[in-house]
Design a protein around this motif. Structure first.
Motif, PDB file in Angstrom:
ATOM      1  N   ILE A  13       0.836  -1.210   0.000  1.00 54.06           N
ATOM      2  CA  ILE A  13       0.000   0.000   0.000  1.00 54.06           C
ATOM      3  C   ILE A  13       0.872   1.261   0.000  1.00 54.06           C
ATOM      4  O   ILE A  13       0.854   2.031  -0.951  1.00 54.06           O
ATOM      5  N   GLY A  14       1.610   1.492   1.086  1.00 52.79           N
ATOM      6  CA  GLY A  14       2.582   2.591   1.060  1.00 52.79           C
ATOM      7  C   GLY A  14       2.137   3.849   1.757  1.00 52.79           C
ATOM      8  O   GLY A  14       2.809   4.333   2.650  1.00 52.79           O
ATOM      9  N   ASN A  15       0.989   4.410   1.370  1.00 56.89           N
ATOM     10  CA  ASN A  15       0.538   5.675   1.946  1.00 56.89           C
ATOM     11  C   ASN A  15      -0.208   5.369   3.261  1.00 56.89           C
ATOM     12  O   ASN A  15      -1.432   5.327   3.314  1.00 56.89           O
ATOM     13  N   VAL A 227      -4.347   6.503  -2.560  1.00 53.00           N
ATOM     14  CA  VAL A 227      -3.823   5.180  -2.201  1.00 53.00           C
ATOM     15  C   VAL A 227      -3.536   4.382  -3.479  1.00 53.00           C
ATOM     16  O   VAL A 227      -2.472   3.776  -3.630  1.00 53.00           O
ATOM     17  N   VAL A 228      -4.480   4.448  -4.431  1.00 56.18           N
ATOM     18  CA  VAL A 228      -4.315   3.720  -5.701  1.00 56.18           C
ATOM     19  C   VAL A 228      -3.014   4.136  -6.385  1.00 56.18           C
ATOM     20  O   VAL A 228      -2.238   3.300  -6.853  1.00 56.18           O
ATOM     21  N   SER A 229      -2.775   5.432  -6.415  1.00 51.70           N
ATOM     22  CA  SER A 229      -1.593   5.949  -7.108  1.00 51.70           C
ATOM     23  C   SER A 229      -0.314   5.347  -6.504  1.00 51.70           C
ATOM     24  O   SER A 229       0.594   4.919  -7.219  1.00 51.70           O
ATOM     25  N   VAL A 243      -4.818   7.587 -13.117  1.00 53.00           N
ATOM     26  CA  VAL A 243      -5.267   8.012 -11.783  1.00 53.00           C
ATOM     27  C   VAL A 243      -5.840   9.437 -11.841  1.00 53.00           C
ATOM     28  O   VAL A 243      -6.861   9.727 -11.208  1.00 53.00           O
ATOM     29  N   GLU A 244      -5.186  10.301 -12.626  1.00 52.97           N
ATOM     30  CA  GLU A 244      -5.690  11.681 -12.768  1.00 52.97           C
ATOM     31  C   GLU A 244      -7.102  11.673 -13.364  1.00 52.97           C
ATOM     32  O   GLU A 244      -8.005  12.357 -12.875  1.00 52.97           O
ATOM     33  N   ASP A 245      -7.293  10.886 -14.418  1.00 51.34           N
ATOM     34  CA  ASP A 245      -8.619  10.804 -15.063  1.00 51.34           C
ATOM     35  C   ASP A 245      -9.660  10.278 -14.065  1.00 51.34           C
ATOM     36  O   ASP A 245     -10.803  10.737 -14.017  1.00 51.34           O
TER      37      ASP A 245
END
Ligand SMILES: C[S@@+](CC[C@H](N)C(=O)[O-])C[C@H]1O[C@@H](n2cnc3c(N)ncnc32)[C@H](O)[C@@H]1O
Length: 273
Positions: A13-15, A227-229, A243-245
């Motif tokens: 995950i990371g964030n 989170v996805v990014s 992710v931006e879209d």
């Protein structure tokens, strides 16, 4: 394929802070109906309960609210989660809750110890779900009950109007999860897993959260763009535009007059003979 599974908050995950917020919102979205179904399927206020993959402690707190005369042993493999949960639940007495750092595959707990087991959103991350269910069977008392709450990506998220950007992000996440040893479509497999592990009297319930019952924005926390990014970066995918879209599509979706979001969670049930 990974043997660790598809969820470790630091690596997959990371964030971390954002993930804690995501888990908290997700726990609140379904709790009222989860609690109702847990009680209906046999959870009683004086039971000894084992919670598997308890995470940061939010669901442990919710479980404790149903157990005024009972107790919870929370089993969690990730030390980051264990630390958060211990801090979060520091005011609850030790005879009501214990958080132990261990894997569901080998809890180290004695045979025949618990009345009830609850595993929420962990089985989809496990490379060997039958092995995990066998370990839960071992620690349950004869007649003890298990409930596994999880999702099935083909029907757990219903958006109206459909959002292609959500679908695209979702397919990537699904693939990443598979590569890490998880299964986003585990919902349909829950009863087979329980039977193969040795549970009987299996049953399956579905609970639904609808955006007319909660803030529609909260539903997108389940797949939070931030989170996805980070998950994409951790998986070595450089797909910033996607992710931006997705972010822009969410901003638009939540302002549409009749848009709605349904989240469907499956609850697989079994009993130890
Ligand atoms: C998506 S989180 C869900 C947390 C919590 N149950 C909830 O519903 O909010 C999945 C949790 O399972 C834990 N987990 C993953 N593999 C595990 C294992 N083998 N044994 C115990 N916990 C595990 C993760 O560290 C994480 O805390």
């Amino acid at each position: 394929m990974s043997t660790q599974g598809s969820y470790m908050v630091n690596t997959t995950i990371g964030n971390v802070d954002r993930e804690f917020q995501r888990l908290r919102t997700q726990a609140q979205l379904t709790w009222k109906k989860e609690a109702r179904t847990l009680s209906w399927l046999g959870l009683q206020e004086d039971m000894s309960v084992i919670e598997l993959g308890s995470g940061p402690g939010f669901t442990t707190e919710q479980l404790l609210s149903l157990l005024p005369n009972g107790s919870v042993i929370a089993v969690e493999v990730d030390p980051v989660m264990v630390k958060h949960a211990k801090q979060y639940l520091q005011d609850v007495s030790e005879d009501r809750v214990k958080i132990i750092e261990a894997s569901i595959m080998d809890t180290g707990l004695p045979d025949n110890s618990f009345d009830f087991a609850y595993a929420r959103l962990i089985f989809q991350h496990l490379p060997d779900p039958v092995g995990a269910a066998k370990e839960v069977l071992r620690v349950l008392k004869p007649g003890g009950k298990i409930i596994i709450s999880d999702q099935d990506d083909d029907y757990s998220y219903v958006l109206d109007p459909p959002m292609p950007e959500f679908q695209l992000v979702f397919e990537k996440i699904d693939q990443i999860q598979k590569n890490w040893g998880g299964n986003g479509r585990i919902g349909r497999q829950l009863l087979r897993i329980l039977k193969e592990a040795g549970f009987h009297n299996v049953d399956l319930e579905a609970i639904i959260s609808h955006s007319e019952m909660h803030r529609i924005e909260d539903f997108f926390k389940a797949l939070d763009p931030e989170v996805v990014s980070q998950v994409f970066v951790n998986a070595g995918l450089l797909i910033e535009n996607l992710v931006e879209d997705y972010k822009h599509a969410i901003e638009k979706f939540v302002t549409l007059p009749n848009s709605c979001f349904l989240f469907v969670m499956l609850m697989g049930y079994g009993e130890k003979p």
